[in-house]
Design a protein around this motif. Structure first.
Motif, PDB file in Angstrom:
ATOM      1  N   TRP A 135       0.976  -1.312  -0.167  1.00  0.00           N
ATOM      2  CA  TRP A 135       0.180  -0.075   0.002  1.00  0.00           C
ATOM      3  C   TRP A 135       0.890   1.051   0.216  1.00  0.00           C
ATOM      4  CZ3 TRP A 135      -2.953   2.097   4.949  1.00  0.00           C
ATOM      5  CH2 TRP A 135      -3.729   3.108   4.595  1.00  0.00           C
ATOM      6  N   VAL A 136       0.680   1.966  -1.006  1.00  0.00           N
ATOM      7  CA  VAL A 136       1.802   3.232  -1.066  1.00  0.00           C
ATOM      8  C   VAL A 136       0.901   4.340  -0.466  1.00  0.00           C
ATOM      9  CG1 VAL A 136       2.689   4.909  -2.842  1.00  0.00           C
ATOM     10  CG2 VAL A 136       2.534   2.501  -3.507  1.00  0.00           C
ATOM     11  N   LEU A 137       1.853   4.852   0.592  1.00  0.00           N
ATOM     12  CA  LEU A 137       1.280   5.938   1.526  1.00  0.00           C
ATOM     13  C   LEU A 137       1.580   7.249   1.040  1.00  0.00           C
ATOM     14  CD1 LEU A 137       2.527   4.308   5.031  1.00  0.00           C
ATOM     15  CD2 LEU A 137       0.004   4.357   3.904  1.00  0.00           C
ATOM     16  N   GLU A 138       2.878   7.496   0.271  1.00  0.00           N
ATOM     17  CA  GLU A 138       3.123   8.625  -0.233  1.00  0.00           C
ATOM     18  C   GLU A 138       4.203   8.361  -1.588  1.00  0.00           C
ATOM     19  OE1 GLU A 138       5.625  10.917   2.628  1.00  0.00           O
ATOM     20  OE2 GLU A 138       3.800  11.285   3.907  1.00  0.00           O
ATOM     21  N   GLY A 139       4.043   9.063  -2.561  1.00  0.00           N
ATOM     22  CA  GLY A 139       5.057   8.908  -3.768  1.00  0.00           C
ATOM     23  C   GLY A 139       4.685   7.899  -4.771  1.00  0.00           C
ATOM     24  N   ALA A 140       5.556   7.634  -5.662  1.00  0.00           N
ATOM     25  CA  ALA A 140       5.598   6.503  -6.620  1.00  0.00           C
ATOM     26  C   ALA A 140       6.254   5.311  -6.431  1.00  0.00           C
ATOM     27  CB  ALA A 140       5.669   7.442  -8.121  1.00  0.00           C
ATOM     28  N   LEU A 141       5.720   4.095  -6.807  1.00  0.00           N
ATOM     29  CA  LEU A 141       6.424   2.914  -6.607  1.00  0.00           C
ATOM     30  C   LEU A 141       6.491   2.312  -7.726  1.00  0.00           C
ATOM     31  CD1 LEU A 141       8.269   1.162  -4.643  1.00  0.00           C
ATOM     32  CD2 LEU A 141       5.975   0.361  -3.776  1.00  0.00           C
ATOM     33  N   GLU A 142       7.422   1.610  -8.252  1.00  0.00           N
ATOM     34  CA  GLU A 142       7.213   0.403  -9.239  1.00  0.00           C
ATOM     35  C   GLU A 142       7.591  -1.036  -8.419  1.00  0.00           C
ATOM     36  OE1 GLU A 142       8.711   0.820 -13.417  1.00  0.00           O
ATOM     37  OE2 GLU A 142      10.173  -0.808 -12.738  1.00  0.00           O
ATOM     38  N   VAL A 143       6.840  -2.020  -8.849  1.00  0.00           N
ATOM     39  CA  VAL A 143       7.069  -3.153  -8.067  1.00  0.00           C
ATOM     40  C   VAL A 143       7.142  -4.416  -9.115  1.00  0.00           C
ATOM     41  CG1 VAL A 143       6.198  -5.181  -6.349  1.00  0.00           C
ATOM     42  CG2 VAL A 143       5.784  -2.596  -5.960  1.00  0.00           C
ATOM     43  N   GLY A 144       8.190  -5.125  -9.223  1.00  0.00           N
ATOM     44  CA  GLY A 144       8.127  -6.168  -9.930  1.00  0.00           C
ATOM     45  C   GLY A 144       8.023  -7.579  -9.255  1.00  0.00           C
ATOM     46  N   ALA A 145       7.054  -8.397  -9.507  1.00  0.00           N
ATOM     47  CA  ALA A 145       6.791  -9.578  -9.018  1.00  0.00           C
ATOM     48  C   ALA A 145       6.361 -10.688  -9.888  1.00  0.00           C
ATOM     49  CB  ALA A 145       5.928  -9.434  -7.759  1.00  0.00           C
ATOM     50  N   ASN A 146       7.115 -11.933  -9.788  1.00  0.00           N
ATOM     51  CA  ASN A 146       6.725 -13.253 -10.466  1.00  0.00           C
ATOM     52  C   ASN A 146       6.382 -12.663 -11.979  1.00  0.00           C
ATOM     53  OD1 ASN A 146       6.138 -14.515  -8.146  1.00  0.00           O
ATOM     54  ND2 ASN A 146       4.285 -13.487  -8.069  1.00  0.00           N
ATOM     55  N   GLY A 147       7.501 -12.038 -12.728  1.00  0.00           N
ATOM     56  CA  GLY A 147       7.696 -11.751 -13.889  1.00  0.00           C
ATOM     57  C   GLY A 147       6.729 -10.499 -14.491  1.00  0.00           C
ATOM     58  N   HIS A 148       6.168  -9.954 -13.613  1.00  0.00           N
ATOM     59  CA  HIS A 148       4.952  -8.704 -13.809  1.00  0.00           C
ATOM     60  C   HIS A 148       5.602  -7.547 -13.342  1.00  0.00           C
ATOM     61  CE1 HIS A 148       2.089 -11.437 -15.497  1.00  0.00           C
ATOM     62  NE2 HIS A 148       2.196 -12.271 -14.339  1.00  0.00           N
ATOM     63  N   THR A 149       5.267  -6.399 -13.707  1.00  0.00           N
ATOM     64  CA  THR A 149       5.676  -5.052 -13.339  1.00  0.00           C
ATOM     65  C   THR A 149       4.350  -4.219 -12.860  1.00  0.00           C
ATOM     66  OG1 THR A 149       7.861  -5.008 -14.557  1.00  0.00           O
ATOM     67  CG2 THR A 149       7.028  -2.980 -13.908  1.00  0.00           C
ATOM     68  N   TYR A 150       4.349  -3.607 -11.830  1.00  0.00           N
ATOM     69  CA  TYR A 150       3.387  -2.885 -11.557  1.00  0.00           C
ATOM     70  C   TYR A 150       3.706  -1.375 -10.951  1.00  0.00           C
ATOM     71  CZ  TYR A 150       1.521  -7.593 -10.930  1.00  0.00           C
ATOM     72  OH  TYR A 150       1.206  -8.850 -11.014  1.00  0.00           O
ATOM     73  N   ARG A 151       2.856  -0.353 -11.541  1.00  0.00           N
ATOM     74  CA  ARG A 151       3.207   1.019 -11.311  1.00  0.00           C
ATOM     75  C   ARG A 151       2.382   1.505 -10.376  1.00  0.00           C
ATOM     76  NH1 ARG A 151       5.338  -0.157 -16.021  1.00  0.00           N
ATOM     77  NH2 ARG A 151       7.313   0.435 -16.603  1.00  0.00           N
ATOM     78  N   LEU A 152       2.646   1.824  -9.072  1.00  0.00           N
ATOM     79  CA  LEU A 152       1.672   2.283  -8.291  1.00  0.00           C
ATOM     80  C   LEU A 152       1.898   3.702  -7.662  1.00  0.00           C
ATOM     81  CD1 LEU A 152       2.181  -0.787  -5.891  1.00  0.00           C
ATOM     82  CD2 LEU A 152       0.547  -0.446  -7.592  1.00  0.00           C
ATOM     83  N   GLY A 153       0.733   4.320  -7.317  1.00  0.00           N
ATOM     84  CA  GLY A 153       0.778   5.926  -6.853  1.00  0.00           C
ATOM     85  C   GLY A 153       0.145   5.855  -5.415  1.00  0.00           C
ATOM     86  N   GLU A 154       0.127   7.003  -4.904  1.00  0.00           N
ATOM     87  CA  GLU A 154      -0.392   7.350  -3.526  1.00  0.00           C
ATOM     88  C   GLU A 154      -1.828   6.504  -3.564  1.00  0.00           C
ATOM     89  OE1 GLU A 154      -1.125  10.998  -0.629  1.00  0.00           O
ATOM     90  OE2 GLU A 154       0.762  11.079  -1.985  1.00  0.00           O
ATOM     91  N   GLY A 155      -1.867   5.739  -2.412  1.00  0.00           N
ATOM     92  CA  GLY A 155      -3.240   5.229  -2.380  1.00  0.00           C
ATOM     93  C   GLY A 155      -3.336   3.922  -2.832  1.00  0.00           C
ATOM     94  N   ASP A 156      -2.528   3.514  -3.993  1.00  0.00           N
ATOM     95  CA  ASP A 156      -2.772   2.431  -4.480  1.00  0.00           C
ATOM     96  C   ASP A 156      -2.207   1.093  -3.675  1.00  0.00           C
ATOM     97  OD1 ASP A 156      -3.561   3.785  -6.784  1.00  0.00           O
ATOM     98  OD2 ASP A 156      -1.871   3.537  -7.924  1.00  0.00           O
ATOM     99  N   CYS A 157      -2.964  -0.116  -3.754  1.00  0.00           N
ATOM    100  CA  CYS A 157      -2.553  -1.180  -3.301  1.00  0.00           C
ATOM    101  C   CYS A 157      -2.547  -2.373  -4.022  1.00  0.00           C
ATOM    102  CB  CYS A 157      -3.679  -1.418  -2.094  1.00  0.00           C
ATOM    103  SG  CYS A 157      -3.272  -2.930  -0.898  1.00  0.00           S
TER     104      CYS A 157
END
Length: 200
Positions: free
Chosen positions: A150-172
Motif C-alpha cells: 500500500w503506497v502511502l506517499e510517492g510513486a513505486l514500481e514493483v516487480g513480482a513473478n515476472g510482472h511489473t506494477y506502477r503504483l501511486g499514492e493510495g494504490d494497493c
C-alpha cells in the motif's frame, strides 16, 4: 562469489546497535542448527565464506540484499529473524522503539511496525526508498509468501513473478510471491509504503 554491495563495515547506520550483536549470534546459531559449514552456507546463498564469517562475528553489518539471501536460506522473513533476537516480544511497540533497518548504499529504510513475535503469521512493515533507489530480491524467504503493498506517499514500481506494477499514492497491490521481486522509487520524491506480509 562477488560480495560487492552485500555487506557494510560496522558503523552508526545499518541494524540498530542494540540488535547487531544478537543478530550476528543468531545467524551463527541458525547455521549450526542445520549442521551447515560456512562453505555450505556460501554455496546456498552465493555469498563468500569470508563475508559470512565476518558477519557472524559481528565485524560487518549486512545490507538488505545480504539479509534477504540469508532469510531465504533459513526460510524466515526478515521481521521473524529480527523478532528472534528480541527478548519477551511485547504486545505493543511504540513508534520510537520499532526496529529500523537502514541500507544507506541502496537508499532503503525498513521499519518493523508490528510488535515482534516469531510465532505469528502476519506482520506490517513500512518501507521508504529515496528517489532512484532500486532493490531486487532473488526470491521470497518463504515460497508463496502473501504480500499487500500500500503506497502511502510517492510513486513505486514493483516487480513480482515476472510482472511489473506502477503504483501511486493510495494504490494497493496484492500477490503471492514465488520468484524474484524488485522495488523501485520512480518519482522525484521518496516513496513511503506499507507492506503487509502473511506467511502461507
Amino acid at each position: 562469489m562477488g560480495d560487492e554491495g552485500l555487506a557494510q563495515e560496522r558503523g552508526p547506520d545499518g541494524v540498530d546497535a542494540r540488535l547487531a550483536a544478537r543478530l550476528a549470534a543468531r545467524l551463527a546459531e541458525l547455521r549450526v542448527e542445520r549442521g551447515w559449514s560456512l562453505e555450505e552456507l556460501a554455496r546456498r546463498t552465493g555469498v563468500s565464506r569470508s563475508t559470512l564469517s565476518r558477519l557472524e562475528r559481528g565485524e560487518i553489518s549486512p545490507t538488505a540484499a545480504l539479509l534477504g539471501r540469508l532469510c531465504a536460506a533459513y526460510e524466515r522473513t526478515m521481521s521473524r529473524l529480527l523478532a528472534e533476537v528480541e527478548t519477551d516480544p511485547p504486545h505493543v511497540v511504540r513508534a520510537g522503539e520499532q526496529a529500523v533497518w537502514r541500507d544507506e548504499a541502496s537508499g532503503f529504510v525498513r521499519r518493523s511496525v508490528s510488535p515482534p513475535h516469531p510465532g505469528l503469521r502476519g506482520e506490517v512493515i513500512e518501507g521508504l526508498l529515496t528517489p532512484g533507489a532500486d532493490i531486487s530480491y532473488d526470491g521470497p524467504p518463504v515460497p508463496g509468501l502473501e504480500q499487500h503493498i500500500w503506497v502511502l506517499e510517492g510513486a513505486l514500481e514493483v516487480g513480482a513473478n515476472g510482472h511489473t506494477y506502477r503504483l501511486g499514492e493510495g494504490d494497493c497491490l496484492r500477490f503471492r510471491l514465488w520468484g524474484r521481486s524488485r522495488f523501485r522509487c520512480t518519482g522525484a520524491e521518496p516513496v513511503r509504503y506499507a507492506v503487509m506480509v502473511v506467511l502461507p
